[in-house]
Each structure stands twice: as C-alpha cells, then as structure tokens.
Motif scaffolding. Sequence first.
Motif, PDB file in Angstrom:
ATOM      1  N   THR A 117      -1.014   8.508 -13.453  1.00 34.21           N
ATOM      2  CA  THR A 117      -0.752  10.008 -12.883  1.00 34.21           C
ATOM      3  C   THR A 117      -1.832  10.903 -13.367  1.00 34.21           C
ATOM      4  OG1 THR A 117       0.745  10.184 -14.800  1.00 34.21           O
ATOM      5  CG2 THR A 117       1.848   9.551 -12.786  1.00 34.21           C
ATOM      6  N   GLY A 118      -2.704  10.593 -14.533  1.00 32.09           N
ATOM      7  CA  GLY A 118      -3.813  11.239 -14.951  1.00 32.09           C
ATOM      8  C   GLY A 118      -4.766  11.383 -13.929  1.00 32.09           C
ATOM      9  N   SER A 119      -5.056  10.340 -13.366  1.00 28.87           N
ATOM     10  CA  SER A 119      -5.887  10.346 -12.486  1.00 28.87           C
ATOM     11  C   SER A 119      -5.722  10.549 -10.910  1.00 28.87           C
ATOM     12  CB  SER A 119      -6.967   9.035 -12.820  1.00 28.87           C
ATOM     13  OG  SER A 119      -6.168   8.016 -12.586  1.00 28.87           O
ATOM     14  N   LEU A 120      -4.669  10.110 -10.584  1.00 29.04           N
ATOM     15  CA  LEU A 120      -4.265  10.143  -9.106  1.00 29.04           C
ATOM     16  C   LEU A 120      -4.202  11.436  -8.771  1.00 29.04           C
ATOM     17  CD1 LEU A 120      -1.770   7.043  -8.906  1.00 29.04           C
ATOM     18  CD2 LEU A 120      -4.064   7.131  -7.949  1.00 29.04           C
ATOM     19  N   VAL A 121      -4.347  11.880  -7.453  1.00 33.87           N
ATOM     20  CA  VAL A 121      -4.085  13.093  -6.627  1.00 33.87           C
ATOM     21  C   VAL A 121      -3.099  12.954  -5.755  1.00 33.87           C
ATOM     22  CG1 VAL A 121      -6.232  14.111  -7.740  1.00 33.87           C
ATOM     23  CG2 VAL A 121      -6.187  12.759  -5.462  1.00 33.87           C
ATOM     24  N   GLN A 122      -2.503  14.053  -5.115  1.00 33.08           N
ATOM     25  CA  GLN A 122      -1.637  14.253  -4.009  1.00 33.08           C
ATOM     26  C   GLN A 122      -2.301  13.484  -2.829  1.00 33.08           C
ATOM     27  OE1 GLN A 122       1.382  15.507  -4.223  1.00 33.08           O
ATOM     28  NE2 GLN A 122       1.854  16.275  -2.494  1.00 33.08           N
ATOM     29  N   LEU A 152       0.929  -1.104   0.014  1.00 33.43           N
ATOM     30  CA  LEU A 152      -0.170  -0.118  -0.039  1.00 33.43           C
ATOM     31  C   LEU A 152       0.911   1.048   0.109  1.00 33.43           C
ATOM     32  CD1 LEU A 152      -3.071   1.274   0.192  1.00 33.43           C
ATOM     33  CD2 LEU A 152      -2.644   1.271   2.825  1.00 33.43           C
ATOM     34  N   TYR A 153       0.633   2.082  -0.897  1.00 29.78           N
ATOM     35  CA  TYR A 153       1.419   3.201  -1.173  1.00 29.78           C
ATOM     36  C   TYR A 153       0.772   4.574  -1.006  1.00 29.78           C
ATOM     37  CZ  TYR A 153       5.055  -0.105  -3.095  1.00 29.78           C
ATOM     38  OH  TYR A 153       6.041  -1.017  -3.044  1.00 29.78           O
ATOM     39  N   GLU A 154       1.448   5.789  -0.672  1.00 31.01           N
ATOM     40  CA  GLU A 154       0.593   7.085  -0.600  1.00 31.01           C
ATOM     41  C   GLU A 154       1.435   7.551  -1.780  1.00 31.01           C
ATOM     42  OE1 GLU A 154      -0.507   9.711   2.971  1.00 31.01           O
ATOM     43  OE2 GLU A 154       1.717   9.822   2.671  1.00 31.01           O
ATOM     44  N   VAL A 155       0.904   8.474  -2.609  1.00 30.72           N
ATOM     45  CA  VAL A 155       1.570   8.851  -3.641  1.00 30.72           C
ATOM     46  C   VAL A 155       1.589  10.473  -3.671  1.00 30.72           C
ATOM     47  CG1 VAL A 155       0.683   7.401  -5.208  1.00 30.72           C
ATOM     48  CG2 VAL A 155      -0.698   9.237  -5.082  1.00 30.72           C
ATOM     49  N   SER A 156       2.689  11.101  -4.146  1.00 32.77           N
ATOM     50  CA  SER A 156       2.704  12.543  -3.733  1.00 32.77           C
ATOM     51  C   SER A 156       3.825  13.054  -4.992  1.00 32.77           C
ATOM     52  CB  SER A 156       3.604  12.777  -2.657  1.00 32.77           C
ATOM     53  OG  SER A 156       4.954  12.334  -2.692  1.00 32.77           O
ATOM     54  N   ASN A 157       3.924  14.261  -5.257  1.00 34.71           N
ATOM     55  CA  ASN A 157       4.688  14.781  -6.356  1.00 34.71           C
ATOM     56  C   ASN A 157       4.486  14.278  -7.692  1.00 34.71           C
ATOM     57  OD1 ASN A 157       6.267  14.937  -3.519  1.00 34.71           O
ATOM     58  ND2 ASN A 157       7.499  16.375  -4.893  1.00 34.71           N
ATOM     59  N   ILE A 158       3.087  14.260  -7.803  1.00 36.20           N
ATOM     60  CA  ILE A 158       2.542  13.753  -9.149  1.00 36.20           C
ATOM     61  C   ILE A 158       2.945  14.747 -10.404  1.00 36.20           C
ATOM     62  CG2 ILE A 158       0.463  12.945 -10.384  1.00 36.20           C
ATOM     63  CD1 ILE A 158      -0.662  12.345  -7.560  1.00 36.20           C
ATOM     64  N   VAL A 159       3.579  14.053 -11.395  1.00 39.74           N
ATOM     65  CA  VAL A 159       3.422  14.812 -12.689  1.00 39.74           C
ATOM     66  C   VAL A 159       2.798  14.324 -13.725  1.00 39.74           C
ATOM     67  CG1 VAL A 159       5.072  15.582 -14.372  1.00 39.74           C
ATOM     68  CG2 VAL A 159       5.919  15.715 -11.963  1.00 39.74           C
ATOM     69  N   PRO A 160       1.493  14.793 -14.084  1.00 43.60           N
ATOM     70  CA  PRO A 160       0.945  13.946 -15.013  1.00 43.60           C
ATOM     71  C   PRO A 160       1.395  13.608 -16.321  1.00 43.60           C
ATOM     72  CG  PRO A 160      -0.477  16.032 -14.044  1.00 43.60           C
ATOM     73  CD  PRO A 160       0.911  16.058 -13.494  1.00 43.60           C
ATOM     74  N   GLY A 161       1.081  12.176 -16.454  1.00 42.73           N
ATOM     75  CA  GLY A 161       1.848  11.810 -17.747  1.00 42.73           C
ATOM     76  C   GLY A 161       3.149  11.275 -17.568  1.00 42.73           C
ATOM     77  N   LYS A 162       3.820  11.440 -16.358  1.00 35.82           N
ATOM     78  CA  LYS A 162       5.243  11.263 -16.399  1.00 35.82           C
ATOM     79  C   LYS A 162       5.826  10.286 -15.020  1.00 35.82           C
ATOM     80  CE  LYS A 162       6.791  15.364 -18.899  1.00 35.82           C
ATOM     81  NZ  LYS A 162       7.502  14.850 -19.984  1.00 35.82           N
ATOM     82  N   SER A 163       5.341  10.863 -13.902  1.00 38.90           N
ATOM     83  CA  SER A 163       5.963  10.382 -12.689  1.00 38.90           C
ATOM     84  C   SER A 163       5.124  10.668 -11.345  1.00 38.90           C
ATOM     85  CB  SER A 163       7.390  10.554 -12.738  1.00 38.90           C
ATOM     86  OG  SER A 163       7.542  11.968 -12.227  1.00 38.90           O
ATOM     87  N   LEU A 164       5.595   9.910 -10.459  1.00 41.14           N
ATOM     88  CA  LEU A 164       5.031  10.306  -8.945  1.00 41.14           C
ATOM     89  C   LEU A 164       6.056   9.590  -8.043  1.00 41.14           C
ATOM     90  CD1 LEU A 164       3.932   7.301  -8.029  1.00 41.14           C
ATOM     91  CD2 LEU A 164       1.903   7.881  -9.261  1.00 41.14           C
ATOM     92  N   LEU A 165       5.903  10.041  -6.570  1.00 42.95           N
ATOM     93  CA  LEU A 165       6.747   9.511  -5.627  1.00 42.95           C
ATOM     94  C   LEU A 165       5.684   8.588  -4.929  1.00 42.95           C
ATOM     95  CD1 LEU A 165       8.883  12.518  -3.931  1.00 42.95           C
ATOM     96  CD2 LEU A 165       9.645  10.523  -5.667  1.00 42.95           C
ATOM     97  N   ALA A 166       6.162   7.320  -4.564  1.00 40.65           N
ATOM     98  CA  ALA A 166       5.342   6.336  -3.812  1.00 40.65           C
ATOM     99  C   ALA A 166       5.920   6.069  -2.452  1.00 40.65           C
ATOM    100  CB  ALA A 166       5.057   5.099  -4.760  1.00 40.65           C
ATOM    101  N   ARG A 167       5.183   6.341  -1.399  1.00 44.75           N
ATOM    102  CA  ARG A 167       5.670   5.961  -0.027  1.00 44.75           C
ATOM    103  C   ARG A 167       4.897   4.677   0.410  1.00 44.75           C
ATOM    104  NH1 ARG A 167       4.571   7.585   5.515  1.00 44.75           N
ATOM    105  NH2 ARG A 167       2.820   8.751   4.669  1.00 44.75           N
TER     106      ARG A 167
END
Length: 108
Positions: free
Chosen positions: A38-43, A6-21
């Motif tokens: 990354t197009g549908s996930l939010v911080q 189970l990951y919490e996502v942050s620093n989302i760059v739509p269409g490119k990347s994210l950080l997963a904790r």
Amino acid sequence: NAVMSLYEVSNIVPGKSLLARDLIRGGEPIFVSEESATGSLVQWDRVAVRIVPVMGKNIFSGGLLLFTPQATETLFDGLRSCPWTWCRSRCSLAGLSCLVVRLPELAG
C-alpha cells in the motif's frame, strides 16, 4: 484454494489496507489488509496476485506483479481469442484454471 488473478486496487490506506476488484472472475471488491504494497500502489493500479484469508483477514500471498494498462489489454485480448477447451487445458496444467471462469463473458 486461493488462486492468482488480476485485481484493480482502490481505496488505498497506506500502511494498512486496500480494496481489490477481481478483473478476471468479477464479483465485489475484497478488503485486503496490506502494509507493504500500500506504500507504493496508487488508485486503479492493476496487479496480479494471490489473495488468501489468514486469521479472519484477506492478505496478499507472495509477490505481486504490477500490470500496465497495455499489459492488461493484452491479457484480455489473449483470453478473448483463446478457444475455451484449449485455454482450460493449458491453464489447468499451469494451475491457473480460475483464469478462464469468465472467458465466455470476456468474449462477448
């Protein structure tokens, strides 16, 4: 050897990347190259997913399951109340032995 967690996502760059904790096993956030999700996930969204290294990048493998805050707490409540040996044997049977790595910490 990648496992679902189970990951919490942050620093989302739509269409490119994210950080997963990783909320189960802990550690530093992981940089994930991801176009679609990354197009549908939010911080601060929480997702159950497998992250695998491929050609020098971390990517999501297969589908992901979005967890509500309530579902996250239900999962953690279950892990906290689960006797160590029972959880270890059940999770191992399901191929989820990684989920109990931090169980003693969650119980505290």
